[in-house]
Enzyme design. Sequence first.
Site, PDB file in Angstrom:
ATOM      1  N   GLU A  10       0.818  -1.220   0.000  1.00 35.04           N
ATOM      2  CA  GLU A  10       0.000   0.000   0.000  1.00 35.04           C
ATOM      3  C   GLU A  10       0.851   1.269   0.000  1.00 35.04           C
ATOM      4  OE1 GLU A  10      -2.962  -0.015   3.052  1.00 35.04           O
ATOM      5  OE2 GLU A  10      -3.699  -2.005   2.487  1.00 35.04           O
ATOM      6  N   ASN A  11       2.029   1.195   0.635  1.00 39.54           N
ATOM      7  CA  ASN A  11       2.924   2.353   0.656  1.00 39.54           C
ATOM      8  C   ASN A  11       3.378   2.710  -0.754  1.00 39.54           C
ATOM      9  OD1 ASN A  11       3.190   2.891   3.547  1.00 39.54           O
ATOM     10  ND2 ASN A  11       4.169   0.896   3.640  1.00 39.54           N
ATOM     11  N   ASP A  68      10.059  -3.919  -9.098  1.00 37.44           N
ATOM     12  CA  ASP A  68      10.816  -4.586  -8.048  1.00 37.44           C
ATOM     13  C   ASP A  68      11.956  -3.644  -7.710  1.00 37.44           C
ATOM     14  OD1 ASP A  68      11.124  -6.571  -6.167  1.00 37.44           O
ATOM     15  OD2 ASP A  68      12.527  -7.728  -7.373  1.00 37.44           O
ATOM     16  N   GLY A 149      10.425   0.712   4.339  1.00 37.99           N
ATOM     17  CA  GLY A 149      11.619  -0.060   3.967  1.00 37.99           C
ATOM     18  C   GLY A 149      12.875   0.472   4.647  1.00 37.99           C
ATOM     19  N   ARG A 177      12.403   5.082  -7.458  1.00 33.72           N
ATOM     20  CA  ARG A 177      11.078   4.777  -7.996  1.00 33.72           C
ATOM     21  C   ARG A 177      10.527   5.986  -8.745  1.00 33.72           C
ATOM     22  NH1 ARG A 177       9.216   2.981  -3.746  1.00 33.72           N
ATOM     23  NH2 ARG A 177       9.744   0.814  -4.109  1.00 33.72           N
TER      24      ARG A 177
END
Length: 196
Positions: A10-11, A68, A149, A177
């Site tokens: 969800e993050n 990923d 993370g 990202r």
Amino acid sequence: MEICFATNNENKVKEVQQMLPDTIQLKTLAQIGCTEELPETQDTLEGNSKQKAAYVFEHFQINCFADDTGLEVYALNNEPGVYSARYAGPQRNNLNNIELLLKNLDGKTDRRARFRTSITLILDEEYFQFDGIVEGRIIEEMRGTNGFGYDPVFVPEGSDKTFAEMSAEEKNKISHRGRAIAKLVAYLSEKLGPTL
């Protein structure tokens, strides 16, 4: 357009939605009826992102993308890498992962690291891949409460803040990202033009 982001994290969904133009409606796995854990059995980030996207496209026939992401620490032979989420075990616990990383770096002077994201987009049965990298270093103690993370121990180059000390907007501008998503959005904009 509607597109599915093939993740149960969800993050990540929140982070990516903030980076997309309003014309792209992000569908989650839950919204398309996918309740199973996606396969991640490849030994590269690129392989895992492709495997996850292919699974969703084959089973749900919806345009989608999967990512990923791995933290690669130079002094640890690029560990945890593809195993970043489950570095300390299959329970995927962020705190356990960070504790193991700091333990393995104990006494090492080279703390350089990089975050790397690989995104696979499947659009009308065609596959495309986009990568994003941010260089930085691992600090000795956790700082900040944002993000997720390894964000509390990663300081990107050119900053004195960890990712966890940054606002979502600050992080998205420079993150791995964010860079990969920017390439994805640029591609979609070019490919779909006004229909986007």
